[in-house]
Write a protein that holds these residues in place. Structure first.
Motif, mmCIF file in Angstrom:
data_model
loop_
_atom_site.group_PDB
_atom_site.id
_atom_site.type_symbol
_atom_site.label_atom_id
_atom_site.label_comp_id
_atom_site.label_asym_id
_atom_site.label_seq_id
_atom_site.Cartn_x
_atom_site.Cartn_y
_atom_site.Cartn_z
ATOM 1 N N ALA A 5 31.142 34.174 26.763
ATOM 2 C CA ALA A 5 30.561 33.226 27.711
ATOM 3 C C ALA A 5 31.526 32.069 27.935
ATOM 4 C CB ALA A 5 29.227 32.706 27.194
ATOM 5 N N ILE A 6 31.443 31.502 29.118
ATOM 6 C CA ILE A 6 32.139 30.264 29.446
ATOM 7 C C ILE A 6 31.061 29.338 29.983
ATOM 8 C CG2 ILE A 6 33.811 29.156 30.974
ATOM 9 C CD1 ILE A 6 35.428 31.731 30.953
ATOM 10 N N ASN A 7 30.762 28.298 29.198
ATOM 11 C CA ASN A 7 29.642 27.406 29.517
ATOM 12 C C ASN A 7 28.383 28.227 29.765
ATOM 13 O OD1 ASN A 7 31.181 25.174 29.096
ATOM 14 N ND2 ASN A 7 30.898 24.306 31.118
ATOM 15 N N ASP A 8 27.771 28.109 30.927
ATOM 16 C CA ASP A 8 26.525 28.815 31.216
ATOM 17 C C ASP A 8 26.737 30.224 31.766
ATOM 18 O OD1 ASP A 8 25.209 26.503 30.497
ATOM 19 O OD2 ASP A 8 24.993 25.793 32.549
ATOM 20 N N TYR A 9 27.965 30.682 31.853
ATOM 21 C CA TYR A 9 28.271 31.958 32.498
ATOM 22 C C TYR A 9 28.532 33.044 31.457
ATOM 23 C CZ TYR A 9 28.736 29.142 36.667
ATOM 24 O OH TYR A 9 28.487 28.291 37.711
ATOM 25 N N HIS A 10 27.762 34.111 31.542
ATOM 26 C CA HIS A 10 27.966 35.283 30.700
ATOM 27 C C HIS A 10 29.123 36.087 31.299
ATOM 28 C CE1 HIS A 10 27.209 38.918 28.415
ATOM 29 N NE2 HIS A 10 27.162 39.583 29.548
ATOM 30 N N ILE A 11 30.085 36.454 30.494
ATOM 31 C CA ILE A 11 31.231 37.226 30.972
ATOM 32 C C ILE A 11 30.845 38.707 31.052
ATOM 33 C CG2 ILE A 11 33.623 37.935 30.507
ATOM 34 C CD1 ILE A 11 33.201 34.950 31.274
ATOM 35 N N ILE A 12 31.011 39.283 32.241
ATOM 36 C CA ILE A 12 30.753 40.710 32.450
ATOM 37 C C ILE A 12 32.008 41.505 32.101
ATOM 38 C CG2 ILE A 12 30.221 42.483 34.167
ATOM 39 C CD1 ILE A 12 28.649 40.248 35.702
ATOM 40 N N GLU A 13 33.154 41.027 32.632
ATOM 41 C CA GLU A 13 34.413 41.713 32.349
ATOM 42 C C GLU A 13 35.600 40.807 32.646
ATOM 43 O OE1 GLU A 13 35.653 44.874 35.097
ATOM 44 O OE2 GLU A 13 34.248 44.075 36.570
ATOM 45 N N LYS A 14 36.691 41.096 31.960
ATOM 46 C CA LYS A 14 37.958 40.436 32.251
ATOM 47 C C LYS A 14 38.617 41.260 33.346
ATOM 48 C CE LYS A 14 42.303 39.192 30.053
ATOM 49 N NZ LYS A 14 43.023 39.192 28.760
ATOM 50 N N ILE A 15 39.035 40.590 34.419
ATOM 51 C CA ILE A 15 39.605 41.302 35.563
ATOM 52 C C ILE A 15 41.130 41.373 35.473
ATOM 53 C CG2 ILE A 15 39.861 41.302 38.074
ATOM 54 C CD1 ILE A 15 37.169 39.780 38.161
ATOM 55 N N ALA A 16 41.752 40.226 35.198
ATOM 56 C CA ALA A 16 43.216 40.201 35.194
ATOM 57 C C ALA A 16 43.731 38.959 34.487
ATOM 58 C CB ALA A 16 43.745 40.224 36.630
ATOM 59 N N ASP A 17 44.985 39.023 34.099
ATOM 60 C CA ASP A 17 45.744 37.899 33.552
ATOM 61 C C ASP A 17 46.988 37.770 34.400
ATOM 62 O OD1 ASP A 17 45.225 36.162 31.428
ATOM 63 O OD2 ASP A 17 45.301 37.802 29.976
ATOM 64 N N ILE A 18 47.089 36.692 35.186
ATOM 65 C CA ILE A 18 48.224 36.534 36.091
ATOM 66 C C ILE A 18 48.774 35.115 35.960
ATOM 67 C CG2 ILE A 18 49.024 36.629 38.488
ATOM 68 C CD1 ILE A 18 46.568 38.475 39.029
ATOM 69 N N ARG A 19 49.979 34.999 35.503
ATOM 70 C CA ARG A 19 50.713 33.731 35.406
ATOM 71 C C ARG A 19 49.876 32.570 34.863
ATOM 72 N NH1 ARG A 19 52.679 32.958 41.083
ATOM 73 N NH2 ARG A 19 51.393 34.703 41.598
ATOM 74 N N TYR A 72 32.296 27.004 43.541
ATOM 75 C CA TYR A 72 30.988 26.492 43.147
ATOM 76 C C TYR A 72 31.082 25.360 42.135
ATOM 77 C CZ TYR A 72 29.120 30.800 45.217
ATOM 78 O OH TYR A 72 28.787 31.825 46.064
ATOM 79 N N GLU A 73 32.035 25.489 41.221
ATOM 80 C CA GLU A 73 32.072 24.555 40.106
ATOM 81 C C GLU A 73 33.486 24.498 39.531
ATOM 82 O OE1 GLU A 73 29.170 24.008 36.242
ATOM 83 O OE2 GLU A 73 28.939 25.812 37.449
ATOM 84 N N VAL A 74 33.867 23.316 39.045
ATOM 85 C CA VAL A 74 35.139 23.121 38.350
ATOM 86 C C VAL A 74 34.825 22.301 37.107
ATOM 87 C CG1 VAL A 74 37.467 22.149 38.485
ATOM 88 C CG2 VAL A 74 36.400 23.065 40.548
ATOM 89 N N PHE A 75 35.238 22.803 35.923
ATOM 90 C CA PHE A 75 34.951 22.042 34.706
ATOM 91 C C PHE A 75 36.001 22.324 33.638
ATOM 92 C CE2 PHE A 75 32.345 25.900 34.760
ATOM 93 C CZ PHE A 75 32.672 26.507 33.551
#
Length: 139
Positions: A5-19, A72-75
């Protein structure tokens, strides 16, 4: 970094790692629509660079939806900044158009829309700094 999770967001999947940016698909609740969470690792960035990034994303939040993917949001989160955007299924330009195989009318329409969107972004005082066919999403 593995996250559930990141704050209130449940992570479904990691999509990519870019720079230095890790992209996740997540959602707040089972009923809410999926979002994209960009986690920007800023552990080596200066305080002024971090403030600049936050300011630019806040300005993007004010743009017309057709000019940029809605933010939507920046934190702050751990050693970075999390940016929550609308989930997008658009393709990058380098996947949408093939040299010599593209309809010129379709290409010109996209070019016109791109010029307008970049004009909107620049009018907010934001300079993209990475305009490449791979970095421009189009539907």
């Amino acid at each position: 970094m593995t996250m559930e999770a990141i704050n209130d967001y449940h992570i479904i999947e990691k999509i990519a790692d870019i720079r230095g940016i890790t992209y996740y698909r997540g959602r707040k609740t089972d009923q809410s629509p999926p979002v994209i969470i960009e986690f920007i690792n800023v552990d080596r960035a200066s305080h002024s660079k971090i403030a600049q990034l936050k300011n630019e994303y806040e300005k993007i939040r004010q743009l017309d939806r057709s000019s940029a993917i809605p933010v939507y949001e920046v934190f702050d989160y751990q050693d970075g900044i999390a940016v929550v955007t609308e989930e997008f299924t658009e393709k990058p330009l380098n996947k949408r158009f093939s040299p010599g195989k593209t309809d010129i009318d379709k290409f010109l329409k996209h070019a016109s829309n791109l010029s307008r969107a970049l004009g909107d972004i620049h009018s907010c005082g934001i300079i993209h700094r990475a305009i490449t066919p791979a970095n421009i999403l189009s539907n």
